[in-house]
Design a protein around this motif. Structure first.
Motif, PDB file in Angstrom:
ATOM      1  N   LYS A 309       0.848  -1.184   0.000  1.00 27.62           N
ATOM      2  CA  LYS A 309       0.000   0.000   0.000  1.00 27.62           C
ATOM      3  C   LYS A 309       0.891   1.244   0.000  1.00 27.62           C
ATOM      4  N   PRO A 310       0.636   2.186  -0.892  1.00 28.67           N
ATOM      5  CA  PRO A 310       1.408   3.437  -0.875  1.00 28.67           C
ATOM      6  C   PRO A 310       0.911   4.364   0.223  1.00 28.67           C
ATOM      7  N   LEU A 311       1.779   5.255   0.675  1.00 30.21           N
ATOM      8  CA  LEU A 311       1.380   6.232   1.680  1.00 30.21           C
ATOM      9  C   LEU A 311       0.351   7.212   1.113  1.00 30.21           C
ATOM     10  N   MET A 312       0.560   7.620  -0.133  1.00 33.42           N
ATOM     11  CA  MET A 312      -0.383   8.532  -0.762  1.00 33.42           C
ATOM     12  C   MET A 312      -1.756   7.871  -0.887  1.00 33.42           C
ATOM     13  N   ASN A 313      -2.763   8.607  -0.478  1.00 40.31           N
ATOM     14  CA  ASN A 313      -4.162   8.168  -0.504  1.00 40.31           C
ATOM     15  C   ASN A 313      -4.496   7.094   0.532  1.00 40.31           C
ATOM     16  N   ALA A 314      -3.521   6.733   1.362  1.00 41.17           N
ATOM     17  CA  ALA A 314      -3.826   5.799   2.450  1.00 41.17           C
ATOM     18  C   ALA A 314      -4.668   6.523   3.504  1.00 41.17           C
ATOM     19  N   HIS A 315      -5.407   5.757   4.283  1.00 44.06           N
ATOM     20  CA  HIS A 315      -6.239   6.315   5.351  1.00 44.06           C
ATOM     21  C   HIS A 315      -5.585   5.994   6.691  1.00 44.06           C
ATOM     22  N   VAL A 316      -5.174   7.054   7.391  1.00 44.18           N
ATOM     23  CA  VAL A 316      -4.506   6.910   8.682  1.00 44.18           C
ATOM     24  C   VAL A 316      -5.428   7.405   9.793  1.00 44.18           C
ATOM     25  N   PHE A 342       1.641  13.720   7.433  1.00 39.76           N
ATOM     26  CA  PHE A 342       0.814  12.772   6.684  1.00 39.76           C
ATOM     27  C   PHE A 342       0.009  13.497   5.605  1.00 39.76           C
ATOM     28  N   GLN A 343      -0.598  14.615   5.977  1.00 38.51           N
ATOM     29  CA  GLN A 343      -1.383  15.364   5.002  1.00 38.51           C
ATOM     30  C   GLN A 343      -0.507  15.856   3.855  1.00 38.51           C
ATOM     31  N   GLY A 344       0.711  16.257   4.176  1.00 38.98           N
ATOM     32  CA  GLY A 344       1.636  16.715   3.139  1.00 38.98           C
ATOM     33  C   GLY A 344       2.053  15.613   2.190  1.00 38.98           C
ATOM     34  N   SER A 345       1.870  14.368   2.622  1.00 35.98           N
ATOM     35  CA  SER A 345       2.200  13.213   1.767  1.00 35.98           C
ATOM     36  C   SER A 345       0.987  12.683   1.016  1.00 35.98           C
ATOM     37  N   GLY A 346      -0.119  13.417   1.105  1.00 39.42           N
ATOM     38  CA  GLY A 346      -1.326  12.994   0.401  1.00 39.42           C
ATOM     39  C   GLY A 346      -2.120  11.928   1.126  1.00 39.42           C
ATOM     40  N   THR A 347      -1.910  11.824   2.415  1.00 35.54           N
ATOM     41  CA  THR A 347      -2.598  10.813   3.215  1.00 35.54           C
ATOM     42  C   THR A 347      -3.887  11.379   3.797  1.00 35.54           C
ATOM     43  N   LYS A 348      -4.926  10.569   3.858  1.00 27.04           N
ATOM     44  CA  LYS A 348      -6.163  10.963   4.506  1.00 27.04           C
ATOM     45  C   LYS A 348      -6.025  10.728   6.008  1.00 27.04           C
ATOM     46  N   VAL A 349      -6.222  11.774   6.797  1.00 25.41           N
ATOM     47  CA  VAL A 349      -6.030  11.687   8.249  1.00 25.41           C
ATOM     48  C   VAL A 349      -7.360  11.854   8.973  1.00 25.41           C
ATOM     49  N   SER A 350      -7.634  10.957   9.900  1.00 22.51           N
ATOM     50  CA  SER A 350      -8.759  11.105  10.814  1.00 22.51           C
ATOM     51  C   SER A 350      -8.240  10.833  12.221  1.00 22.51           C
ATOM     52  N   PHE A 351      -9.042  11.154  13.224  1.00 21.79           N
ATOM     53  CA  PHE A 351      -8.568  10.929  14.586  1.00 21.79           C
ATOM     54  C   PHE A 351      -9.707  10.551  15.508  1.00 21.79           C
ATOM     55  N   HIS A 352      -9.308   9.949  16.614  1.00 21.37           N
ATOM     56  CA  HIS A 352     -10.246   9.674  17.693  1.00 21.37           C
ATOM     57  C   HIS A 352      -9.559  10.054  19.000  1.00 21.37           C
ATOM     58  N   ASP A 353     -10.277  10.785  19.839  1.00 14.95           N
ATOM     59  CA  ASP A 353      -9.764  11.121  21.166  1.00 14.95           C
ATOM     60  C   ASP A 353     -10.966  11.310  22.081  1.00 14.95           C
ATOM     61  N   PRO A 354     -11.050  10.548  23.170  1.00 17.36           N
ATOM     62  CA  PRO A 354     -12.219  10.655  24.052  1.00 17.36           C
ATOM     63  C   PRO A 354     -12.321  11.989  24.765  1.00 17.36           C
ATOM     64  N   ARG A 355     -11.260  12.813  24.710  1.00 18.43           N
ATOM     65  CA  ARG A 355     -11.271  14.085  25.429  1.00 18.43           C
ATOM     66  C   ARG A 355     -11.245  15.302  24.512  1.00 18.43           C
ATOM     67  N   VAL A 356     -11.184  15.077  23.216  1.00 19.80           N
ATOM     68  CA  VAL A 356     -11.118  16.185  22.260  1.00 19.80           C
ATOM     69  C   VAL A 356     -12.172  15.965  21.182  1.00 19.80           C
ATOM     70  N   LYS A 357     -13.073  16.931  21.015  1.00 19.41           N
ATOM     71  CA  LYS A 357     -14.135  16.789  20.020  1.00 19.41           C
ATOM     72  C   LYS A 357     -13.695  17.247  18.641  1.00 19.41           C
ATOM     73  N   SER A 358     -12.964  18.360  18.584  1.00 19.93           N
ATOM     74  CA  SER A 358     -12.522  18.871  17.287  1.00 19.93           C
ATOM     75  C   SER A 358     -11.053  19.265  17.360  1.00 19.93           C
ATOM     76  N   TRP A 359     -10.395  19.262  16.202  1.00 21.12           N
ATOM     77  CA  TRP A 359      -8.949  19.460  16.142  1.00 21.12           C
ATOM     78  C   TRP A 359      -8.628  20.181  14.839  1.00 21.12           C
ATOM     79  N   HIS A 360      -7.802  21.216  14.928  1.00 13.97           N
ATOM     80  CA  HIS A 360      -7.420  21.977  13.743  1.00 13.97           C
ATOM     81  C   HIS A 360      -6.018  21.570  13.276  1.00 13.97           C
ATOM     82  N   VAL A 361      -5.936  21.150  12.028  1.00 13.06           N
ATOM     83  CA  VAL A 361      -4.668  20.755  11.422  1.00 13.06           C
ATOM     84  C   VAL A 361      -4.553  21.433  10.065  1.00 13.06           C
ATOM     85  N   ASN A 362      -3.499  22.210   9.892  1.00 14.22           N
ATOM     86  CA  ASN A 362      -3.291  22.916   8.620  1.00 14.22           C
ATOM     87  C   ASN A 362      -4.511  23.748   8.221  1.00 14.22           C
TER      88      ASN A 362
END
Length: 418
Positions: A309-316, A342-362
Motif C-alpha cells: 500500500k502506498p502512503l499517498m491516498n492511504a487512510h490513517v 501525513f497530510q503533506g504526503s497525500g494521506t487521509k487523516v482522521s482521529f479519535h480522542d475521548p477528550r477532544v471533540k474537534s482538532w485543527h490541522v493545517n
C-alpha cells in the motif's frame, strides 16, 4: 484574612488559586480574557485538574475572577502565572510577563509580596522584573518583597498536586526569600528555599532539561534498536529492575506540553547570550526529539509498503492527540506535526480522542470519530499516539488492518511497536 491576587488563570494559576483558597486566603484570579473570567465566575472550569464542582467549592469559599487590575492595590501578595512561549530564534517571549509586571507596578502598595511563577531564563526576576517594580518608587524589602517560585503542576497526576509537591522558593534578597517561604507555607506542605531567585529559576530548568535529554536518549535508541531487531521496550523493562542507579524513560512520537519542549530552550538561550557558547546537550536533545514525528511517518510508510500500500491516498487513523494521557491539553502535542506530515504526503487523516471533540490541522477542522470500531475498520493503519485509559489496545490491535503503537503498551503480535 490575607489576600492574594493570582495573575493568569490557566493551567498554573487556577490550581494555585484553588490551593490558596482552601487554606483560607481571600483569592482573586486576575485574567485579561473576559470570557475566561465570565466562565470562572459561573463555575465553568477550563482546566483538566479542576472540575466544575471543585470550582464551585472555590467560589463558595470566596474565590472570584476579574479583569480589573485595581484589585492588586488591596492584595498582600501577587503571584504572576502568565505564559512564557518561545519567540523568534528560540528566545523566550516575555511579553506577557512584562505586561503583568507593569500592571503590578502601577497598582502595588507598600508591603506587597510579588512572586513570579512563569518559567523563564535565569536572571529574569533580578534583572527584568525587579527594575520595573522599582519604577513604582517602592524600595525592595522595606516596601515590597520579590521572589521566584517555579510551578511544578503535573496535569493529570492523581498523587501529586500543589499541596504535597515541594515548593522551591528563591527571593532576590534573604528577606524576600523568607517572606515568600512564609507565604507558600500556608498551603504547601514543604517549602524549599534556595540561595536566590536565579537558583530557583535554574532548578526548574534543570528538572525539565533532565527529562528532555533522557527522553532524547531513548528516542535515539528506539531508532537503532529497531534497525538491529532489538526490542527496546523489553530492554527498558529489564534495566528498570535494577533497584538503584537507573530511572526508566520511554520513547514516543515526540514531546509535548509546555515544559519539556520549551523550558530547556530558556537555559540554552541564556548560556548562548551570556557566555557565547552552546548548551550542546539541550540542542542535540531538541534535534532528536523533534525528529520523532518524521520517524513515525517513515515507519508507517514502511509498514504500508510491506503490505503493498502506498502512503499517498492511504487512510490513517490517529488515536489520542493530546500531549499526555487522560487530559484534554493539546499544547505542543506531537500529534499535530505528525498529522501535518501525513497530510503533506497525500494521506487521509482522521482521529479519535475521548477528550477532544474537534482538532485543527493545517487550517482544517477535524472531528473526532464517534464510532471507534468503525473508524478502525476503515483505516489502512491505526496509530496509537496517546494511551488514554479508555483504549483497549490489544483489542484495537487485533481488529486493525495495521496497528502502530508509539507507546509500547501492546504485548501481542498484532501490533508493531515504535
Amino acid at each position: 484574612m490575607e489576600s492574594l491576587v493570582v495573575i493568569g488563570q490557566g493551567y498554573v494559576g487556577l490550581p494555585l488559586a484553588q490551593g490558596a483558597t482552601h487554606s483560607g486566603l481571600k483569592v482573586t484570579g486576575l485574567d485579561t480574557n473576559p470570557q475566561t473570567v465570565h466562565n470562572l465566575n459561573l463555575g465553568i472550569s477550563h482546566v483538566d485538574d479542576i472540575s466544575d464542582a471543585e470550582l464551585k467549592i472555590m467560589l463558595d469559599a470566596g474565590y472570584s475572577a476579574t479583569t480589573d487590575p485595581d484589585t492588586i492595590a488591596t492584595a498582600d501578595a501577587v503571584v504572576i502565572c502568565v505564559p512564557t512561549p518561545l519567540g523568534e530564534a528560540g528566545s523566550p517571549d516575555l511579553g506577557a510577563v512584562e505586561g503583568a509586571v507593569r500592571t503590578v507596578a502601577k497598582h502595588i502598595t507598600p508591603g506587597t509580596l510579588v512572586v513570579l511563577e512563569s518559567t523563564t531564563y535565569p536572571g529574569t526576576t533580578d534583572d527584568f522584573v525587579r527594575p520595573m517594580l522599582e519604577e513604582s518608587g517602592l524600595d525592595l524589602d522595606t516596601q515590597f518583597h520579590l521572589a521566584f517560585s517555579p510551578e511544578r503542576i503535573d496535569p493529570g497526576n492523581a498523587h501529586y498536586g500543589l499541596t504535597n509537591t515541594p515548593k522551591v522558593v528563591g527571593g532576590v534578597s534573604e528577606a524576600s526569600t523568607l517572606r515568600a517561604s512564609e507565604f507558600y507555607s500556608k498551603f504547601v506542605e514543604t517549602v524549599v528555599p534556595t540561595r536566590g531567585a536565579k537558583e530557583a529559576e535554574t532548578a526548574k530548568l534543570l528538572e525539565n532539561t533532565y527529562r528532555h535529554i533522557n527522553i532524547a536518549l531513548v528516542n535515539e535508541m528506539a531508532k537503532f534498536c529497531h534497525d538491529l531487531d532489538i526490542d527496546l521496550w523489553d530492554v527498558i523493562d529489564a534495566a528498570r529492575t535494577k533497584p538503584f542507579g537507573f530511572q526508566a524513560f520511554y520513547p514516543g512520537p515526540g514531546v509535548g506540553g509546555h515544559c519539556i519542549p520549551i523550558d530547556p530552550n530558556y537555559l540554552s538561550y541564556q548560556v548562548r547570550k551570556a557566555l557565547g557558547y552552546p548548551f550542546r546537550f539541550v540542542e542535540l536533545a531538541e534535534e532528536i526529539n523533534n525528529s520523532m514525528p518524521q520517524y513515525v511517518v517513515r515507519r508507517v510508510q514502511d509498514l504500508l509498503n510491506q503490505n503493498a500500500k502506498p502512503l499517498m491516498n492511504a487512510h490513517v487513523l490517529l488515536l489520542g492527540i493530546t500531549y499526555k494521557a487522560d487530559i484534554a491539553d493539546q499544547r505542543e502535542s506531537p500529534a499535530t506535526p505528525i498529522a501535518e506530515l501525513f497530510q503533506g504526503s497525500g494521506t487521509k487523516v482522521s482521529f479519535h480522542d475521548p477528550r477532544v471533540k474537534s482538532w485543527h490541522v493545517n487550517g482544517e477542522e477535524l472531528q473526532s470519530q464517534e464510532d471507534l470500531a468503525h473508524a478502525v475498520a476503515q483505516a489502512d493503519v491505526t496509530i496509537l499516539l496517546q494511551m488514554h485509559s479508555e483504549y483497549d489496545t490489544e483489542h484495537l490491535a487485533a481488529v486493525s488492518n495495521l496497528f502502530f503503537d508509539t507507546r509500547g503498551v501492546t504485548k501481542g503480535r498484532d501490533a508493531h511497536r515504535l
